[in-house]
Design an enzyme around this catalytic site. Sequence first.
Site, mmCIF file in Angstrom:
data_model
loop_
_atom_site.group_PDB
_atom_site.id
_atom_site.type_symbol
_atom_site.label_atom_id
_atom_site.label_comp_id
_atom_site.label_asym_id
_atom_site.label_seq_id
_atom_site.Cartn_x
_atom_site.Cartn_y
_atom_site.Cartn_z
ATOM 1 N N TYR A 137 0.858 -1.202 0.000
ATOM 2 C CA TYR A 137 0.000 0.000 0.000
ATOM 3 C C TYR A 137 0.890 1.248 0.000
ATOM 4 O O TYR A 137 0.658 2.179 -0.775
ATOM 5 C CB TYR A 137 -0.947 0.008 1.203
ATOM 6 C CG TYR A 137 -1.805 1.255 1.256
ATOM 7 C CD1 TYR A 137 -2.763 1.508 0.270
ATOM 8 C CD2 TYR A 137 -1.640 2.210 2.268
ATOM 9 C CE1 TYR A 137 -3.539 2.668 0.299
ATOM 10 C CE2 TYR A 137 -2.412 3.366 2.309
ATOM 11 C CZ TYR A 137 -3.360 3.586 1.320
ATOM 12 O OH TYR A 137 -4.115 4.748 1.343
ATOM 13 N N GLU B 104 -14.779 4.168 5.063
ATOM 14 C CA GLU B 104 -14.884 2.709 4.907
ATOM 15 C C GLU B 104 -13.518 2.077 4.635
ATOM 16 O O GLU B 104 -13.408 0.875 4.402
ATOM 17 C CB GLU B 104 -15.867 2.375 3.765
ATOM 18 C CG GLU B 104 -17.297 2.724 4.118
ATOM 19 C CD GLU B 104 -18.293 2.455 2.991
ATOM 20 O OE1 GLU B 104 -17.938 1.770 2.012
ATOM 21 O OE2 GLU B 104 -19.419 2.939 3.099
#
Length: 252
Positions: free
Chosen positions: A153, A189
């Site tokens: 990431y 989220e």
Amino acid sequence: MSKIALITGATSGIGEACAHVFAREGYSLVLTGRRLERLEKLASHLNKKYDTEIAISSFDVSDRAQVQENLDGIPEAWKNVDVLINNAGLSQGLDPIQNGNIDDWETMIDTNVKGLLYVSRIVSNWMIENGKGHIINLGSIAGKEVYLNGNVYCATKHAVDALNKGMRIDLLPHGIRVTAVHPGAVETEFSEVRFKGDKERAKKVYDGFEPLVAQDIAETIWFVASRPAHVNINDLVIMPTAQATAGNIFRK
Ligand SMILES: NC(=O)c1ccc[n+]([C@@H]2O[C@H](COP(=O)([O-])OP(=O)(O)OC[C@H]3O[C@@H](n4cnc5c(N)ncnc54)[C@H](OP(=O)(O)O)[C@@H]3O)[C@@H](O)[C@H]2O)c1
């Protein structure tokens, strides 16, 4: 038509909050994301609340053919985009490199790097043709530092940081503004997606401190976009007051 903002990943979190803020400020919107139902609901809500003109286009940014087909398919008038918010992105998993799930790696690279490139390749040409534009890329503090198990990431967000700098140089002769906004922890989220629907684990990420909320980032992006035409904010890092680095959070 008023000024136009195209927002990727408008179905949730930061992208959705940007849609609200730019609608409030009188922009017409092109809203994109995979979840069509959410796009339709948001468009109808914003249209009622702000009388905003909205086009929606549902596609997966990581699918090159879908991006091309859907952006080509937007009516010509809507291609006069003033602001592109390259927001669609995600994290998947939090594993040491030796145990990393390769499908997760592919998803992050395909979405955060290749997806951003596919969209930018098309929209930057519209901007060049129109002689104006501002590209705002969602980076992350994961593009400024690396944290335990954040490996891939972080690599994708470092790539966004590099692309932001590269775009700024390449688009300079065309007068197109290019900015990256790099948030720390924002409660959206994002963690639920990272932990694949494990709400309990996601909630723990924000335990004991006050994280940023999507609205904080949307207002910051609006600030960046609403500077006078001769002003370009290149790079902006924004953190919760309780967070100093990715791994350094003061929890009560
Ligand atoms: N939350 C944080 O702490 C944080 C910190 C720094 C940076 N960021 C960055 O901020 C951006 C927005 O994240 P968020 O926090 O708002 O998370 P979020 O609530 O999970 O929203 C992510 C958005 O991206 C879209 N998206 C994901 N994959 C996509 C794909 N393949 N094609 C099209 N759209 C896709 C999702 O829409 P669909 O699922 O409907 O496609 C959703 O609208 C991301 O780039 C993220 O990396 C977040």
